[in-house]
Enzyme design. Structure first.
Site, PDB file in Angstrom:
ATOM      1  N   LYS A 128       5.963  -7.815   2.360  1.00  0.00           N
ATOM      2  CA  LYS A 128       5.775  -7.471   3.912  1.00  0.00           C
ATOM      3  C   LYS A 128       4.627  -8.617   4.040  1.00  0.00           C
ATOM      4  O   LYS A 128       3.766  -8.547   3.527  1.00  0.00           O
ATOM      5  CB  LYS A 128       5.397  -6.061   4.200  1.00  0.00           C
ATOM      6  CG  LYS A 128       6.404  -4.998   3.709  1.00  0.00           C
ATOM      7  CD  LYS A 128       6.092  -3.915   4.166  1.00  0.00           C
ATOM      8  CE  LYS A 128       5.252  -3.142   3.672  1.00  0.00           C
ATOM      9  NZ  LYS A 128       4.872  -2.894   2.342  1.00  0.00           N
ATOM     10  N   GLY A 142       0.808  -1.207  -0.033  1.00  0.00           N
ATOM     11  CA  GLY A 142      -0.059   0.037  -0.115  1.00  0.00           C
ATOM     12  C   GLY A 142       0.724   1.319  -0.090  1.00  0.00           C
ATOM     13  O   GLY A 142       1.833   1.315   0.576  1.00  0.00           O
ATOM     14  N   SER A 143       0.493   2.144  -0.409  1.00  0.00           N
ATOM     15  CA  SER A 143       0.858   3.510  -0.421  1.00  0.00           C
ATOM     16  C   SER A 143       0.944   4.145   1.022  1.00  0.00           C
ATOM     17  O   SER A 143       0.068   3.660   1.945  1.00  0.00           O
ATOM     18  CB  SER A 143       0.357   4.602  -1.518  1.00  0.00           C
ATOM     19  OG  SER A 143       0.994   4.086  -2.716  1.00  0.00           O
ATOM     20  N   GLY A 144       1.606   5.324   1.230  1.00  0.00           N
ATOM     21  CA  GLY A 144       1.454   5.976   2.549  1.00  0.00           C
ATOM     22  C   GLY A 144       2.654   5.734   3.264  1.00  0.00           C
ATOM     23  O   GLY A 144       2.641   6.289   4.595  1.00  0.00           O
ATOM     24  N   HIS A 145       3.540   4.932   3.042  1.00  0.00           N
ATOM     25  CA  HIS A 145       4.696   4.608   3.645  1.00  0.00           C
ATOM     26  C   HIS A 145       5.861   5.158   3.042  1.00  0.00           C
ATOM     27  O   HIS A 145       7.090   4.601   3.409  1.00  0.00           O
ATOM     28  CB  HIS A 145       4.956   2.991   3.758  1.00  0.00           C
ATOM     29  CG  HIS A 145       3.808   2.315   3.839  1.00  0.00           C
ATOM     30  ND1 HIS A 145       3.268   2.422   5.314  1.00  0.00           N
ATOM     31  CD2 HIS A 145       2.984   1.578   3.338  1.00  0.00           C
ATOM     32  CE1 HIS A 145       2.139   1.724   5.387  1.00  0.00           C
ATOM     33  NE2 HIS A 145       1.877   1.163   4.320  1.00  0.00           N
ATOM     34  N   ASP A 196      -1.245  -8.242   1.040  1.00  0.00           N
ATOM     35  CA  ASP A 196       0.026  -8.419   0.293  1.00  0.00           C
ATOM     36  C   ASP A 196       0.407  -9.743   0.054  1.00  0.00           C
ATOM     37  O   ASP A 196       0.762 -10.190  -1.207  1.00  0.00           O
ATOM     38  CB  ASP A 196       1.248  -7.625   1.038  1.00  0.00           C
ATOM     39  CG  ASP A 196       0.966  -6.235   1.320  1.00  0.00           C
ATOM     40  OD1 ASP A 196       1.526  -5.426   0.626  1.00  0.00           O
ATOM     41  OD2 ASP A 196       0.235  -5.893   2.222  1.00  0.00           O
ATOM     42  N   HIS A 234      -0.110   1.170   9.389  1.00  0.00           N
ATOM     43  CA  HIS A 234      -1.227   1.259   8.680  1.00  0.00           C
ATOM     44  C   HIS A 234      -2.171   2.068   9.459  1.00  0.00           C
ATOM     45  O   HIS A 234      -3.520   2.078   9.095  1.00  0.00           O
ATOM     46  CB  HIS A 234      -2.043   0.017   8.216  1.00  0.00           C
ATOM     47  CG  HIS A 234      -0.901  -0.715   6.994  1.00  0.00           C
ATOM     48  ND1 HIS A 234       0.006  -1.455   7.770  1.00  0.00           N
ATOM     49  CD2 HIS A 234      -0.759  -0.605   5.560  1.00  0.00           C
ATOM     50  CE1 HIS A 234       0.716  -2.127   6.411  1.00  0.00           C
ATOM     51  NE2 HIS A 234       0.113  -1.363   5.417  1.00  0.00           N
TER      52      HIS A 234
END
Ligand SMILES: Nc1ncnc2c1ncn2[C@@H]1O[C@H](COP(=O)(O)OP(=O)(O)O)[C@@H](O)[C@H]1O
Ligand SMILES: Nc1ncnc2c1ncn2[C@@H]1O[C@H](COP(=O)(O)OP(=O)(O)O)[C@@H](O)[C@H]1O
Ligand SMILES: [Mg+2]
Ligand SMILES: [Mg+2]
Ligand SMILES: [Mg+2]
Ligand SMILES: [Mg+2]
Lengths: 208, 333, 333, 208
Positions: C105, C54-57, C110, C219
C-alpha cells in the site's frame, strides 16, 4: 343514549391522535426498560387505521373495532401488536353487529379486551404490563355501570383506574415482556404498555 | 445520531433494496410485506426453514438465507418483530408441500406474531411447526417470566437445521433436531457502548467511560448488571464461566465456540477475545472442535461481544461442515 | 478508551494468537517476527504473494491469507508498517523458488520498509518484485508528494493476483497483472466518527455531532475536508462521483463495486449505501458485474465507509470468481 | 578533546531517555496530522537499543551508531524507522572504526545522516518533514566547526538550528509523509519528525 358507528370512529380517531401526540413519551419509556419502539409502533398502527377506516367505511361499531384489530395486528408488530390486536378482536366479537354501543356493551367489550390480552400474553396483575392498567379499568367500569353511569361515565371510570394502575407499575419488578430481562433493574420505571393503555382509555372517555 | 441513512422510517426497506441488488442470484426480496427469500424458493420436496425478527441484527436473518440454511427470513422494523401477515407470506413463499419449520427467538413479540402466522398458515392447509430458541443464560429462566432470550445460538440453529433440511430430513426430524440444538446451546453477551435506534435518535442506554453492561441482549435493552470496565481476560472469563456452568459443559465435551461481535467491536478485539475463550475452555478440558468468529448476530453498531457454546456430536459436526451458500456464511460451494 | 483488550502494547500479538487458534487448518502464525502464513507455505512451484502493513485494518491482511489469495501477511503494530526483518521472514516463508511478489500500500513507511526487505531478500538470492497500490482518489497525486494512499483497492488486488498465482502464472505475468489492476481501481472513503488507537487512548480526531470527514484514509488521519453531516444519498453520491470521474469510469464499463465498512458502520447501513451506489452507477450506464459488501479494510472501530470501483474484463472476472479460502473471503471451496 | 565509545553510548542513552520523556508529546503531534504512532514507535526503538548496546558492548563509536541503526530499522517501523535507521547507517559508515569522534567527524556524520534521510525519503526542505530540522542543523554545525567549536559547541549549534527548523514547519503545508494527505489542513501544526530530530540533537548536545 348509546354510541353509533360514527361515534366509535370519532373516538378511535381521537385515540390515534393521542398516540401520535405521545409517541415520543412512549418511545422514551420503552427505551429505558425495553427497546424503544413502543411509541413508534403504536403510532404507525393507529395512523394506518385512520386511513383504512375512511376507505373501508365499516357499517357497525363492531366492524370498526374489527378493522382496528386487523390493522394493529398487521402493522404494529412487537408484543403490543398482537396483544392490542387480540384485545380489539375479542372486543369486536363481543359487540357483534349491534348498531349502537350501550354502556353495558362497552363494559362487556372492555372485559373481552382484557381476556384477549391475558389469553395471548399470560400476564397476571403485578407482572408490570398493560394488564396492570386494563384490569382495574375493567373493574372500575363495571362498578360505574352498576351505579348507572352512561358510556362517558363508564369510560371515565376506566381511564381513571387505568391511570392509577399504570402509575402503580413503577415500583414493580417486571416478570413479563422485555423489561423482565432487566430483573431488579426494571423497578422504578413506568411500564410503556400500561401507559399506552391508560392514554387510549382516556382518549376514548374524552370523546365519548 | 450519526448514521449513513436517508430517513429513520425507511431504513429497513432501503437496506433491503441494497441487499437485493447486492445478491441478485441468491435472494428474491419483497418489500410489502418484507420477506427475504431464497431465489429458487420453494425448493421442491424440501421442508421450508423460516426465521425472522426485528431488524438491526444483520447479517441475522436475511444474511443466512440460501442453500443449506434458511429458505426465507422475515425482517421486522428495527428491533420490532415482524407481523403475522409478513411471516405468513414467507411461509407461503417457501412451502413446497413438505411443511415449514419456523425458528423463533424467544421474545414475547416474536413468539406471539409467529404463533398467529402459524395459525393462519395452518388454516390455509400448510403444515407448520415452530421451535423457540432461548439460549441466553444472562436471563434467569422461570415459567412465571418471559423466559430466556434467543441470541447467538440462533445463528448455529439456523445453520444446523438448514443443513439437515437440505439433505432431505422431514419436518418431524427437523423439529426434533432443532429442539435438540436448543437444548445444548448457551450464550452470554456484554456491551461497552449502547446502540442508537434510528427512530429513537439517542443511545439505548447511557454508560460511563469506565462502565460496561454484562448480560446484555441484542435490542439495546440494558444488561443484568452494570460493572466497572474490565480487561479482555476478565470479560471473557465472565462470559465463558456463565455459559459453561449453565448447561453445564463438562470436561471431555466437544463444542463449537462462537465468538460474536455485537457490531461495533472490530475483528482485532474479537480475535483477541476468542483466543482467551479457547484457553479457558482448554483449561476446563473442553475441546473446541469448530469455531465461528465475527459479527453474525448484532445490535446495530453496539460495541460488545457474546460467547456461544454448542455441544457437538458427530451428526452436528457433519451438519455444521455441510455446504452453505448465503450472503454472510459460505463454504463448501 | 473502551476496548476488549488486556494491554495496548500487546494488542496485535494477543489478537494474532486468537486468530491462530481460530484457524488452525488455514494459518501458521509466528509472533517474533509477526508473520501470518498459509499453513501449507511454501506452495511448491507457485509464486509467493505477500502483503502487509500496520494492524488495525482487519480482516486486511491476515484475513486474506489462504488458497487463492495471499501466501503470507506481515502485520505491523497498529497503524505502523512492519519492519524489514519481519517482511523478509515472510518472504522466506513463502518462497518456493518461483519468486515472491510484494503487494504494498502506498504509504511512506510501507514503501520504505518493503523496499529494504526486498533488497535483503534479493541479497539472499530470492527473486522479489513489488507493486505499489495507490487507489485513493481523495489525495491529489503528484511527483512532489507522498502520492495517493493504498486503500480499498488493496483487497481486490490481493484476490485477483492471488487467484492468478494459484493458477500458476509466473512472476512477470503476476507483476504485469498487478500493475494492470492498480491502473484500473479507484476508491474514496468518509467517516462519521474517529477510531481510537490503543496506544494513544483518545480518538484520532474530534468530530462534532453534525460533522463528517470526507476523503478519509484508514489510519485515523483526518480527511481532505470536514463538512456538515449528510444523508446517505448525498454521502454515497459524493464518493461515487469522485471515484467515477477520476479514472474515469464510463458508460458501457463493467465494474466490480466494493462497498466497504470502516469497521463501526453496521451492515444495515452498508447495504443501504450499496443500493444507492448501484443506482448511481446504473444511471451512468455503468454495469455492476460483481460486488463485495462488508467490512474488509477497516480502521479499527471507525464509523464510516468507502466505495471502490474496479473496471472488469473477462480475465479479471474469472480471477474474481476463482475459488478462494481465507478467514475473511471464501467461495468455490 | 574528542568523544570515545563510552561517550557516544552515554549520549545515545541520554537521547533514548529524552525520547521516552517526550513519547506522549510526539504521539499527540502525530495524532493531529498523522496516525499517532511516532512517539510510541521511537520509544520502542530507542529502548530496545539501550538494552542491546549493553549486551553487545560495541567497541568503537561507529559500531555503536551502527547498532543503533540496525535496532531502529528492525523495531521502529513506519516511516521514521527506515529514515532514522538509514541516517544512522550512513553516519556510522562515515565514522568508520575511528576510536574517537572529533568535531570534524561529528559534522561529517551529521551530513551523512542528512544525506541518508534524503536518499530514502526524497524530501526537500519545506516539505514539512524531519529534513526541515536536520538540514539547518548540519549547516549550523559546519559553521560552528569553522569557528573552532568543540563537539559540544558543534552539537549545540545543530540543536539550536534544529529547534528553529522544527518550529518553522508549523506554517508549512506538508508535501511528504502522512501529513501530506491533509493538504491545506496540515498547515498550522508542528511536524512530529522535525520535533523528534530537534529533541535528539538537543539530547546529544547536552551530554556531549
Ligand atoms: N406477556 C405480556 N402480557 C401483557 N402485556 C405485555 C406482555 N409482554 C409485553 N407486554 C406489554 O407490551 C409492552 C411493550 O410493547 P412493545 O414495545 O411494542 O413490544 P416489544 O417488547 O416487542 O418491543 C410492555 O410495556 C408491556 O406492557
Ligand atoms: N519522505 C519523507 N522524508 C523525510 N521525512 C519523512 C518523510 N515522510 C515522513 N517523514 C517524517 O516521518 C514523520 C512521521 O513518522 P512516523 O509517524 O513514525 O511514520 P508514519 O507516518 O509511517 O506513521 C513525519 O513527521 C516526517 O517528519
Ligand atoms: Mg418495545
Ligand atoms: Mg420491539
Ligand atoms: Mg504509522
Ligand atoms: Mg505516524
Amino acid at each position: 343514549m348509546g354510541c353509533g358507528t360514527e361515534g366509535v370512529i370519532a373516538a378511535l380517531t381521537a385515540a390515534a391522535d393521542v398516540v401520535s401526540a405521545h409517541r415520543d413519551e412512549l418511545v422514551e419509556l420503552d427505551r429505558v426498560i425495553g427497546d424503544g419502539d413502543h411509541g413508534e409502533n403504536l403510532r404507525r398502527g393507529f395512523q394506518t387505521f385512520v386511513v383504512a377506516v375512511t376507505r373501508a367505511a365499516p357499517a357497525t361499531p363492531g366492524a370498526v373495532v374489527k378493522l382496528l384489530a386487523s390493522t394493529l395486528i398487521s402493522t404494529v408488530g412487537g408484543a403490543a401488536g398482537p396483544l392490542y390486536g387480540t384485545a380489539c378482536l375479542r372486543a369486536a366479537a363481543s359487540i357483534g353487529d349491534a348498531p349502537e354501543l350501550t354502556p353495558t356493551a362497552t363494559v362487556t367489550a372492555l372485559r373481552a379486551a382484557l381476556s384477549g390480552v391475558v389469553a395471548r400474553g399470560k400476564a397476571e396483575p403485578g407482572d408490570k404490563t398493560m394488564v396492570d392498567a386494563l384490569t382495574p379499568a375493567v373493574e372500575a367500569a363495571q362498578k360505574a355501570l352498576e351505579n348507572g353511569a352512561d358510556i362517558h361515565g363508564v369510560l371515565v371510570a376506566a381511564a381513571d383506574a387505568a391511570d392509577d394502575g399504570a402509575a402503580a407499575t413503577i415500583p414493580l419488578v417486571a416478570r413479563k415482556g422485555r423489561a423482565s430481562y432487566l430483573g431488579e433493574r426494571s423497578a422504578g420505571h413506568l411500564d410503556p404498555g400500561a401507559r399506552s393503555t391508560a392514554l387510549l382509555l382516556r382518549a376514548l372517555a374524552e370523546s365519548a | 445520531m450519526k448514521k449513513i441513512i436517508n430517513d429513520p422510517s425507511t431504513v429497513v426497506v432501503d437496506s433491503l433494496r441494497g441487499m437485493a441488488v447486492a445478491h441478485p442470484d441468491l435472494l428474491r426480496i419483497t418489500y410489502d410485506p418484507a420477506v427475504v427469500a431464497r431465489a429458487n424458493a420453494p425448493v421442491s420436496g424440501k421442508v421450508g426453514i423460516v426465521s425472522g425478527g426485528g431488524s438491526g441484527h444483520e447479517p441475522l436473518h436475511g444474511g443466512f438465507v440460501g442453500l443449506g440454511m434458511l429458505d426465507a427470513a422475515v425482517p421486522g422494523a428495527v428491533f420490532t418483530s415482524p407481523t403475522p401477515d409478513a411471516i405468513q407470506a414467507a411461509i407461503q413463499t417457501v412451502d413446497a408441500g413438505a411443511g415449514v419449520l419456523l425458528l423463533v427467538k424467544n421474545y414475547t413479540g416474536d413468539v406471539l406474531n409467529f404463533e398467529t402466522a402459524a395459525e393462519l398458515a395452518e388454516a390455509d392447509g400448510t403444515t407448520v411447526r415452530s421451535v423457540v430458541i432461548d439460549d441466553d443464560v444472562a436471563v434467569k429462566d422461570s415459567t412465571y417470566t418471559a423466559g430466556r432470550r434467543g441470541v447467538g445460538g440462533t445463528v448455529l440453529l439456523e445453520k444446523l437445521v438448514g443443513a439437515a433440511a437440505e439433505r432431505g430430513d422431514d419436518l418431524d426430524k427437523l423439529d426434533q433436531l432443532a429442539q435438540r440444538v436448543v437444548g445444548t446451546v448457551r450464550s452470554m453477551g456484554m456491551a461497552l457502548a449502547a446502540p442508537t435506534v434510528p427512530h429513537v435518535g439517542v443511545p439505548s442506554f447511557d454508560l460511563a467511560d469506565d462502565e460496561m453492561e454484562v448480560g446484555i441482549g441484542i435490542h439495546g435493552e440494558p444488561g443484568r448488571e452494570r460493572v466497572p470496565l474490565e480487561s479482555a481476560e476478565q470479560i471473557v472469563t465472565r462470559l465463558v464461566d456463565a455459559v459453561v456452568t449453565d448447561l453445564p459443559f463438562e470436561s471431555g465435551d466437544r463444542v463449537l465456540l462462537f465468538t460474536n461481535s455485537m457490531g461495533g467491536t472490530p475483528l482485532v478485539e474479537l480475535y483477541l477475545a476468542h483466543g482467551i475463550a479457547e484457553g479457558l475452555l482448554a483449561s476446563r478440558g473442553i475441546t473446541v472442535a469448530r469455531r465461528l468468529v465475527g459479527p453474525y448476530i448484532t445490535s446495530l453498531e453496539m460495541q460488545g461481544m457474546s460467547i456461544t457454546l454448542l455441544r457437538l456430536d458427530d451428526e452436528l459436526i457433519d451438519l455444521w461442515d455441510a455446504p452453505v451458500h448465503t450472503a454472510a456464511l459460505r463454504w463448501g460451494v
